[in-house]
Design a protein around this motif. Structure first.
Motif, mmCIF file in Angstrom:
data_model
loop_
_atom_site.group_PDB
_atom_site.id
_atom_site.type_symbol
_atom_site.label_atom_id
_atom_site.label_comp_id
_atom_site.label_asym_id
_atom_site.label_seq_id
_atom_site.Cartn_x
_atom_site.Cartn_y
_atom_site.Cartn_z
ATOM 1 N N UNK A 27 51.009 42.984 42.057
ATOM 2 C CA UNK A 27 52.398 42.603 41.842
ATOM 3 C C UNK A 27 52.555 41.118 41.564
ATOM 4 N N UNK A 28 51.812 40.290 42.309
ATOM 5 C CA UNK A 28 51.869 38.851 42.094
ATOM 6 C C UNK A 28 51.348 38.493 40.697
ATOM 7 N N UNK A 29 50.269 39.153 40.269
ATOM 8 C CA UNK A 29 49.724 38.896 38.938
ATOM 9 C C UNK A 29 50.730 39.282 37.861
ATOM 10 N N UNK A 30 51.414 40.393 38.051
ATOM 11 C CA UNK A 30 52.413 40.825 37.074
ATOM 12 C C UNK A 30 53.552 39.827 36.975
ATOM 13 N N UNK A 31 54.015 39.350 38.119
ATOM 14 C CA UNK A 31 55.101 38.372 38.125
ATOM 15 C C UNK A 31 54.684 37.092 37.401
ATOM 16 N N UNK A 32 53.468 36.636 37.631
ATOM 17 C CA UNK A 32 52.996 35.429 36.957
ATOM 18 C C UNK A 32 52.831 35.652 35.462
ATOM 19 N N UNK A 33 52.365 36.835 35.083
ATOM 20 C CA UNK A 33 52.158 37.134 33.664
ATOM 21 C C UNK A 33 53.480 37.143 32.900
ATOM 22 N N UNK A 34 54.534 37.577 33.579
ATOM 23 C CA UNK A 34 55.861 37.637 32.939
ATOM 24 C C UNK A 34 56.622 36.323 33.035
ATOM 25 N N UNK A 35 56.028 35.323 33.671
ATOM 26 C CA UNK A 35 56.694 34.039 33.838
ATOM 27 C C UNK A 35 56.883 33.362 32.484
ATOM 28 N N UNK A 80 44.850 48.601 50.678
ATOM 29 C CA UNK A 80 45.741 49.078 49.609
ATOM 30 C C UNK A 80 46.979 48.206 49.499
ATOM 31 N N UNK A 81 47.497 47.775 50.655
ATOM 32 C CA UNK A 81 48.671 46.893 50.634
ATOM 33 C C UNK A 81 48.332 45.561 49.969
ATOM 34 N N UNK A 82 47.203 44.957 50.366
ATOM 35 C CA UNK A 82 46.807 43.681 49.784
ATOM 36 C C UNK A 82 46.521 43.806 48.289
ATOM 37 N N UNK A 83 45.907 44.921 47.873
ATOM 38 C CA UNK A 83 45.654 45.135 46.447
ATOM 39 C C UNK A 83 46.959 45.258 45.672
ATOM 40 N N UNK A 84 47.932 45.977 46.243
ATOM 41 C CA UNK A 84 49.231 46.118 45.583
ATOM 42 C C UNK A 84 49.959 44.779 45.488
ATOM 43 N N UNK A 85 49.875 43.990 46.557
ATOM 44 C CA UNK A 85 50.493 42.660 46.533
ATOM 45 C C UNK A 85 49.831 41.790 45.463
ATOM 46 N N UNK A 86 48.511 41.860 45.359
ATOM 47 C CA UNK A 86 47.807 41.091 44.344
ATOM 48 C C UNK A 86 48.203 41.496 42.940
ATOM 49 N N UNK A 128 40.394 26.946 37.334
ATOM 50 C CA UNK A 128 40.974 26.417 38.571
ATOM 51 C C UNK A 128 42.490 26.555 38.557
ATOM 52 N N UNK A 129 43.096 26.322 37.388
ATOM 53 C CA UNK A 129 44.543 26.469 37.288
ATOM 54 C C UNK A 129 44.994 27.895 37.536
ATOM 55 N N UNK A 130 44.251 28.864 36.985
ATOM 56 C CA UNK A 130 44.619 30.269 37.184
ATOM 57 C C UNK A 130 44.484 30.672 38.647
ATOM 58 N N UNK A 131 43.396 30.277 39.308
ATOM 59 C CA UNK A 131 43.218 30.662 40.711
ATOM 60 C C UNK A 131 44.207 29.933 41.626
ATOM 61 N N UNK A 132 44.640 28.718 41.228
ATOM 62 C CA UNK A 132 45.638 28.005 42.018
ATOM 63 C C UNK A 132 46.915 28.819 42.158
ATOM 64 N N UNK A 133 47.301 29.509 41.091
ATOM 65 C CA UNK A 133 48.530 30.298 41.111
ATOM 66 C C UNK A 133 48.462 31.454 42.102
ATOM 67 N N UNK A 134 47.255 31.829 42.497
ATOM 68 C CA UNK A 134 47.091 32.926 43.456
ATOM 69 C C UNK A 134 46.844 32.401 44.874
ATOM 70 N N UNK A 149 41.889 39.328 42.176
ATOM 71 C CA UNK A 149 42.546 39.231 43.473
ATOM 72 C C UNK A 149 42.982 40.593 43.999
ATOM 73 N N UNK A 150 43.293 41.512 43.117
ATOM 74 C CA UNK A 150 43.646 42.858 43.575
ATOM 75 C C UNK A 150 42.442 43.518 44.249
#
Length: 410
Positions: A288-296, A280-286, A238-244, A323-324
């Motif tokens: 990118x968002x995952x990458x940003x969270x992983x590097x947090x 494709x846009x939504x997949x790229x956004x997903x 639940x915590x992981x999906x909350x971040x998305x 999510x991608x």
């Protein structure tokens, strides 16, 4: 801007306010709770999410399709049925809370006490949507957002899950009161009739099936992990999906406003081209968002989710992949909704159940990380099957039927 444009903006903002409320509730609860406390809260919140989705499907989605001069009576009937049904479910939750041991039972009993408040408050959104008054829904939901953040922010660190559930639920009272006051001019003098909701063949029954296989099955599977395995798994997932959560706003907006726009494109080729590009846009956004969270940095992650960050951060690659591909799946199902609405139900049944099997099988073999990758694999297979089904549609692009069926990408 035209009135139609303002209504669309208000609808998007209302969806954003509602989604932000759900995200912030989980973030604040995670920061205030221990990992085990947030696991209890998450089990309750997953239960609420399933009940909310069932009410949305059975009452809300059928209500927004109503037209004519009886909208006031239909809205009053929807409010009355939601109140009666939620009261009945509350009694079951209270009984279950007495049976379950410890903090978990207390938290479920607390949900039973506040369930009618939160379901009624959310259900008013569909009344205002049917009445083409989304700005009133936005006003009530914005008040709900402010009140719930304030109520949870006042709770002490280490508060029990039951206390947090009560604070979250009771904070809906101001928004519920405001929503009923805003609805009053439309329903004054109208009489409620609950009988249509109890008749066989009510339109909401089909929408419940769509929800159950498309969304509820995975939610119940996650809840089952906490009942039969470990509640900590529920907290981490639940915590992981909350971040998305912000991506859910995009997916929901695409489902809400995509069909009218795509319906004017006039054929399969143009529709598929537009939805493929959007996917494709939504997949790229997903991604990118995952990458940003992983590097947090871990310090910032703990500020977001507290003790739950450690478990949730390990699931970010799998949840990001999910999510991608959900971005692609959302647009495939959106295409089918426009060109062949009845094609979605069979896809939802087969691949949602497959996702549940992959989630539970992944957990059995590789633990909570395997469960997260199982969800990702299920979403990928659903997206692949949906796009294959799109490719099999007649080239002329004529709609195969005229019955609207909502798409789900989970």
């Amino acid at each position: 801007m035209s009135r139609r444009g303002l209504a669309a903006v208000a609808s998007v903002l209302d969806q954003a306010a509602s989604s932000a409320t759900n995200i912030l509730v989980l973030v604040l609860a995670a920061r205030l709770s221990s990992a085990s406390g947030f696991a209890d809260f998450s089990m309750v919140y997953v239960t609420f999410s399933v009940l909310l989705g069932l009410n949305m499907a059975y009452v809300g989605q059928s209500l927004v399709l109503e037209k004519g001069e009886r909208l006031g009576a239909e809205c009053r009937s929807a409010v009355g049925f939601t109140a009666a049904a939620s009261a009945a479910v509350s009694a079951v939750l209270l009984l279950g809370g007495l049976v379950l041991p410890g903090a978990t039972g207390t938290a479920f009993a607390a949900l039973g006490l506040v369930l009618p408040l939160v379901l009624l408050q959310d259900g008013l959104r569909y009344c205002f949507s049917a009445l083409r008054a989304p700005e009133r829904a936005l006003a009530a939901d914005a008040l709900r957002l402010v009140c719930v953040v304030a109520a949870l922010a006042l709770q002490p660190e280490g508060a029990s899950a039951g206390r947090l559930v009560l604070a979250w639920g009771l904070s809906a009272l101001p928004a519920l009161g405001a929503g009923l006051w805003l609805l009053r001019p439309y329903v004054r003098g109208a009489r409620a009739d609950l009988r249509p909701y109890l008749r066989r063949g009510h339109l909401g029954q089909r929408f419940v099936v769509e929800f159950a296989v498309g969304n509820g099955s995975s939610q119940l599977a996650v809840l089952g992990l906490g009942v039969f395995a470990t509640p900590l798994a529920v907290g981490a997932l639940r915590g992981a999906t909350t971040l998305f959560g912000p991506l859910n706003v995009l997916f929901n907006s695409a489902n809400a406003f995509g069909p009218p726009v795509l319906g004017r494109l006039g054929g399969k080729r143009a529709t598929v081209r537009a939805t493929a590009a959007l996917g494709l846009v939504l997949a790229a956004v997903g991604a990118g968002w995952a990458t940003a969270l992983y590097l947090l940095p871990d310090r910032l992650g703990r500020e977001l989710l507290g003790d739950t960050w450690a478990g949730a951060s390990a699931l970010l690659p799998a949840t990001g992949a999910q999510y991608a591909v959900m971005g692609l799946g959302t647009c495939a199902l959106l295409t089918l909704r426009v060109l062949a609405p009845k094609a979605t139900l069979s896809l939802q049944v087969v691949f949602s159940l497959l996702s549940v099997g992959l989630l539970l099988g992944g957990y059995a073999v590789w633990g909570v990380a395997g469960a997260a990758w199982g969800l990702a694999a299920g979403s990928a297979l659903k997206a692949l099957a949906a796009w294959w089904r799109v490719s099999r549609l007649p080239a002329a692009g004529a709609r195969l039927d005229s019955e609207p069926v909502p798409a789900s990408a989970a």
